[in-house]
Motif scaffolding. Structure first.
Motif, PDB file in Angstrom:
ATOM      1  N   THR A  83       0.810  -1.224   0.000  1.00 49.97           N
ATOM      2  CA  THR A  83       0.000   0.000   0.000  1.00 49.97           C
ATOM      3  C   THR A  83       0.840   1.271   0.000  1.00 49.97           C
ATOM      4  OG1 THR A  83      -0.140   0.108   2.425  1.00 49.97           O
ATOM      5  CG2 THR A  83      -1.818  -1.213   1.260  1.00 49.97           C
ATOM      6  N   ASN A  84       2.132   1.135   0.268  1.00 54.43           N
ATOM      7  CA  ASN A  84       3.050   2.286   0.365  1.00 54.43           C
ATOM      8  C   ASN A  84       2.655   3.266   1.461  1.00 54.43           C
ATOM      9  OD1 ASN A  84       4.789   1.507  -1.782  1.00 54.43           O
ATOM     10  ND2 ASN A  84       3.294   2.266  -3.276  1.00 54.43           N
ATOM     11  N   GLN A  85       1.887   2.783   2.452  1.00 50.57           N
ATOM     12  CA  GLN A  85       1.499   3.600   3.592  1.00 50.57           C
ATOM     13  C   GLN A  85       2.452   3.345   4.751  1.00 50.57           C
ATOM     14  OE1 GLN A  85      -1.028   5.885   3.577  1.00 50.57           O
ATOM     15  NE2 GLN A  85      -1.264   5.378   1.399  1.00 50.57           N
ATOM     16  N   PRO A  86       2.775   4.374   5.546  1.00 48.44           N
ATOM     17  CA  PRO A  86       3.633   4.158   6.723  1.00 48.44           C
ATOM     18  C   PRO A  86       2.997   3.159   7.691  1.00 48.44           C
ATOM     19  CG  PRO A  86       3.427   6.495   6.238  1.00 48.44           C
ATOM     20  CD  PRO A  86       2.428   5.790   5.363  1.00 48.44           C
ATOM     21  N   VAL A  87       3.776   2.201   8.115  1.00 50.10           N
ATOM     22  CA  VAL A  87       3.249   1.153   8.996  1.00 50.10           C
ATOM     23  C   VAL A  87       2.812   1.747  10.331  1.00 50.10           C
ATOM     24  CG1 VAL A  87       3.811  -0.981  10.226  1.00 50.10           C
ATOM     25  CG2 VAL A  87       4.649  -0.617   7.891  1.00 50.10           C
ATOM     26  N   THR A  88       3.586   2.667  10.862  1.00 51.82           N
ATOM     27  CA  THR A  88       3.269   3.257  12.170  1.00 51.82           C
ATOM     28  C   THR A  88       1.911   3.928  12.170  1.00 51.82           C
ATOM     29  OG1 THR A  88       5.643   3.638  12.567  1.00 51.82           O
ATOM     30  CG2 THR A  88       4.078   4.815  13.965  1.00 51.82           C
ATOM     31  N   SER A  89       1.651   4.759  11.157  1.00 48.19           N
ATOM     32  CA  SER A  89       0.367   5.468  11.104  1.00 48.19           C
ATOM     33  C   SER A  89      -0.787   4.514  10.825  1.00 48.19           C
ATOM     34  CB  SER A  89       0.421   6.563  10.040  1.00 48.19           C
ATOM     35  OG  SER A  89       0.669   6.013   8.751  1.00 48.19           O
ATOM     36  N   THR A  90      -0.538   3.480  10.022  1.00 49.66           N
ATOM     37  CA  THR A  90      -1.602   2.511   9.725  1.00 49.66           C
ATOM     38  C   THR A  90      -2.011   1.759  10.979  1.00 49.66           C
ATOM     39  OG1 THR A  90      -0.723   2.232   7.482  1.00 49.66           O
ATOM     40  CG2 THR A  90      -2.257   0.560   8.281  1.00 49.66           C
ATOM     41  N   ILE A  91      -1.029   1.309  11.752  1.00 51.42           N
ATOM     42  CA  ILE A  91      -1.329   0.612  12.994  1.00 51.42           C
ATOM     43  C   ILE A  91      -2.001   1.556  13.983  1.00 51.42           C
ATOM     44  CG2 ILE A  91      -0.314  -0.554  14.996  1.00 51.42           C
ATOM     45  CD1 ILE A  91       1.800  -1.707  13.170  1.00 51.42           C
ATOM     46  N   ALA A  92      -1.549   2.815  14.018  1.00 48.93           N
ATOM     47  CA  ALA A  92      -2.109   3.787  14.958  1.00 48.93           C
ATOM     48  C   ALA A  92      -3.591   4.033  14.708  1.00 48.93           C
ATOM     49  CB  ALA A  92      -1.335   5.099  14.875  1.00 48.93           C
ATOM     50  N   THR A  93      -4.035   3.929  13.459  1.00 44.97           N
ATOM     51  CA  THR A  93      -5.454   4.143  13.156  1.00 44.97           C
ATOM     52  C   THR A  93      -6.305   2.911  13.481  1.00 44.97           C
ATOM     53  OG1 THR A  93      -5.105   3.445  10.857  1.00 44.97           O
ATOM     54  CG2 THR A  93      -4.922   5.793  11.337  1.00 44.97           C
ATOM     55  N   ARG A  94      -5.700   1.733  13.430  1.00 43.48           N
ATOM     56  CA  ARG A  94      -6.460   0.502  13.661  1.00 43.48           C
ATOM     57  C   ARG A  94      -6.371  -0.002  15.096  1.00 43.48           C
ATOM     58  NH1 ARG A  94      -7.703  -3.065   9.235  1.00 43.48           N
ATOM     59  NH2 ARG A  94      -7.528  -2.008   7.228  1.00 43.48           N
ATOM     60  N   ILE A 274      -1.037 -12.959   4.722  1.00 45.45           N
ATOM     61  CA  ILE A 274      -1.322 -13.639   3.451  1.00 45.45           C
ATOM     62  C   ILE A 274      -0.482 -13.033   2.330  1.00 45.45           C
ATOM     63  CG2 ILE A 274      -3.102 -14.059   1.713  1.00 45.45           C
ATOM     64  CD1 ILE A 274      -5.140 -14.207   3.983  1.00 45.45           C
ATOM     65  N   GLN A 275      -0.360 -11.723   2.313  1.00 51.32           N
ATOM     66  CA  GLN A 275       0.391 -11.050   1.260  1.00 51.32           C
ATOM     67  C   GLN A 275       1.900 -11.207   1.414  1.00 51.32           C
ATOM     68  OE1 GLN A 275      -1.095  -7.037   1.703  1.00 51.32           O
ATOM     69  NE2 GLN A 275      -2.552  -7.286   0.011  1.00 51.32           N
ATOM     70  N   GLY A 276       2.355 -11.433   2.629  1.00 50.28           N
ATOM     71  CA  GLY A 276       3.790 -11.464   2.878  1.00 50.28           C
ATOM     72  C   GLY A 276       4.376 -10.074   3.014  1.00 50.28           C
ATOM     73  N   ASP A 277       3.566  -9.156   3.563  1.00 52.66           N
ATOM     74  CA  ASP A 277       3.993  -7.769   3.750  1.00 52.66           C
ATOM     75  C   ASP A 277       4.824  -7.687   5.027  1.00 52.66           C
ATOM     76  OD1 ASP A 277       4.285  -5.057   3.676  1.00 52.66           O
ATOM     77  OD2 ASP A 277       2.181  -4.630   3.252  1.00 52.66           O
ATOM     78  N   ILE A 278       6.123  -7.951   4.909  1.00 50.48           N
ATOM     79  CA  ILE A 278       6.997  -8.095   6.075  1.00 50.48           C
ATOM     80  C   ILE A 278       7.054  -6.838   6.945  1.00 50.48           C
ATOM     81  CG2 ILE A 278       9.394  -8.446   6.792  1.00 50.48           C
ATOM     82  CD1 ILE A 278       9.681 -10.502   4.620  1.00 50.48           C
ATOM     83  N   PRO A 279       7.167  -5.618   6.394  1.00 49.15           N
ATOM     84  CA  PRO A 279       7.183  -4.439   7.274  1.00 49.15           C
ATOM     85  C   PRO A 279       5.947  -4.332   8.154  1.00 49.15           C
ATOM     86  CG  PRO A 279       7.928  -3.840   5.079  1.00 49.15           C
ATOM     87  CD  PRO A 279       7.405  -5.244   4.982  1.00 49.15           C
ATOM     88  N   VAL A 280       4.777  -4.652   7.606  1.00 47.09           N
ATOM     89  CA  VAL A 280       3.550  -4.584   8.395  1.00 47.09           C
ATOM     90  C   VAL A 280       3.536  -5.688   9.456  1.00 47.09           C
ATOM     91  CG1 VAL A 280       1.031  -4.713   8.324  1.00 47.09           C
ATOM     92  CG2 VAL A 280       2.262  -3.537   6.501  1.00 47.09           C
ATOM     93  N   VAL A 281       3.933  -6.896   9.059  1.00 46.78           N
ATOM     94  CA  VAL A 281       3.963  -8.001  10.012  1.00 46.78           C
ATOM     95  C   VAL A 281       4.932  -7.699  11.151  1.00 46.78           C
ATOM     96  CG1 VAL A 281       4.511 -10.437  10.334  1.00 46.78           C
ATOM     97  CG2 VAL A 281       3.307  -9.698   8.273  1.00 46.78           C
ATOM     98  N   MET A 282       6.110  -7.191  10.828  1.00 44.62           N
ATOM     99  CA  MET A 282       7.084  -6.849  11.863  1.00 44.62           C
ATOM    100  C   MET A 282       6.566  -5.737  12.771  1.00 44.62           C
ATOM    101  SD  MET A 282       9.647  -8.823  11.926  1.00 44.62           S
ATOM    102  CE  MET A 282      10.443  -7.814  13.182  1.00 44.62           C
ATOM    103  N   GLY A 283       5.891  -4.758  12.198  1.00 49.24           N
ATOM    104  CA  GLY A 283       5.309  -3.698  13.013  1.00 49.24           C
ATOM    105  C   GLY A 283       4.269  -4.228  13.974  1.00 49.24           C
ATOM    106  N   LEU A 284       3.426  -5.134  13.488  1.00 50.29           N
ATOM    107  CA  LEU A 284       2.398  -5.731  14.338  1.00 50.29           C
ATOM    108  C   LEU A 284       3.014  -6.585  15.442  1.00 50.29           C
ATOM    109  CD1 LEU A 284      -0.151  -6.749  11.559  1.00 50.29           C
ATOM    110  CD2 LEU A 284      -0.477  -4.979  13.290  1.00 50.29           C
ATOM    111  N   VAL A 285       4.082  -7.309  15.108  1.00 53.29           N
ATOM    112  CA  VAL A 285       4.775  -8.129  16.112  1.00 53.29           C
ATOM    113  C   VAL A 285       5.367  -7.240  17.199  1.00 53.29           C
ATOM    114  CG1 VAL A 285       6.781  -9.621  16.502  1.00 53.29           C
ATOM    115  CG2 VAL A 285       5.248 -10.069  14.595  1.00 53.29           C
TER     116      VAL A 285
END
Length: 313
Positions: A83-94, A274-285
């Motif tokens: 999505t090319n969205q910053p992981v930090t801000s995406t997690i912060a909204t959810r 499912i997508q294998g989006d490693i930056p997002v997965v690492m951020g969530l971890v």
């Protein structure tokens, strides 16, 4: 107390680092060809190689890890590859959406479990048997079946609550309540079963102690003995179970959010995995590990206040 807190903080930091490092290594060796997944199977090998270089996947593992860790320490968890969205801000909204459900379920679990556990320990007989049966059912029935049943009865049949979706509290408090009530109930059933059983057992053990007979011989009422002294001594093990249930809810909320179509961290976890989006997965971890450490530290502090001997353990 400061030494107690310091030890917990240091062990928590070590835990977060260990979990993130282990997950990073596992993802690196099991991610497959992420560039090919992003570009599609028809993309040329030159385009795939160029995308891999843009993502930094052509660098050694140690270089990628040090780069991620150095940015993460400054609050930058990277950018989503899809999505090319910053992981930090995406997690912060959810994250607030997910936490509203988990915290609500934890509070509901704690209150109802204390009531049931104390009731079973004091009344014994049929009340004790009822609570034990409910505890077994709470463990035995899967959470997704409870969620589906709640939707069928209270949302589709009676129309009291919304079957799916989420409304922010700031937009409409009543709408928020209609969308989170059923998910909170579905998520809290297992916690009620576990905590009520622990409260019951701890209460029964505490009431057999000599100090209880001493307190009663001094003229204290049964209510004072039960809720001021016995319940406080029985709270330690129950708090430990409550912390475990909170951590378990972090995993259980993934399924609950899928069933109720709630745009929280759980839904994000499924999609990014499912997508294998490693930056997002690492951020969530990383965020999940921090939450686990913070919750355990809070429970340890409460236990240290309720039962001072816990600080010496």
């Amino acid at each position: 107390m400061l030494t107690f807190i310091g030890k917990r903080v240091v062990s928590g930091i070590v835990l977060i680092w260990s979990v993130c490092t282990l997950v990073f290594v596992l993802l690196y060796f099991n991610s497959g060809n992420v560039a090919r997944t992003i570009l599609g199977q028809t993309a040329s090998q030159e385009a795939v190689d160029l995308k891999s270089a843009q993502l930094g996947l052509d660098r050694p593992l140690t270089v990628q890890y040090v780069d991620w860790l150095s940015h993460a320490l400054h609050g930058d968890l990277g950018t989503s590859w899809f999505t090319n969205q910053p992981v930090t801000s995406t997690i912060a909204t959810r994250l607030p959406v997910t936490l509203s459900i988990i915290i609500g379920a934890t509070i509901v679990s704690a209150i109802i479990a204390v009531v049931l556990g104390v009731w079973a320990a004091i009344r014994r007989g049929w009340a004790d048997r009822v609570v034990q049966v409910l505890s077994v059912l709470g463990f035995a029935v899967p959470g997704f079946l409870i969620a589906i049943g709640l939707i069928a009865v209270f949302a589709l049949n009676f129309g009291w609550f919304a079957p799916t979706g989420f409304v922010a509290f700031t937009d409409s408090p009543s709408g928020w309540l209609r969308t989170v009530t059923l998910p909170i109930i579905a998520l809290s059933i297992g916690g009620i079963a576990a905590i009520s059983g622990q409260i019951r057992g701890s209460m029964l053990d505490a009431m057999r102690q000599d100090y209880v007979r001493t307190l009663r011989s001094r003229g204290l009422s049964s209510t004072q003995v039960t809720f001021v002294h016995v319940l406080r001594n029985a709270a330690g093990p129950a708090l430990a179970v409550l912390a475990l249930q909170f951590i378990g809810m972090l995993g259980g909320v993934v399924l609950i959010e899928q069933i109720f179509a709630i745009p929280g961290v759980g839904q994000m976890t499924v999609l990014s995995t499912i997508q294998g989006d490693i930056p997002v997965v690492m951020g969530l971890v990383a965020v999940t590990a921090i939450l686990v450490v913070v919750v355990n530290l809070a429970i340890d502090l409460v236990q240290g206040w309720v039962t001072p001997r816990a600080r010496l353990a």
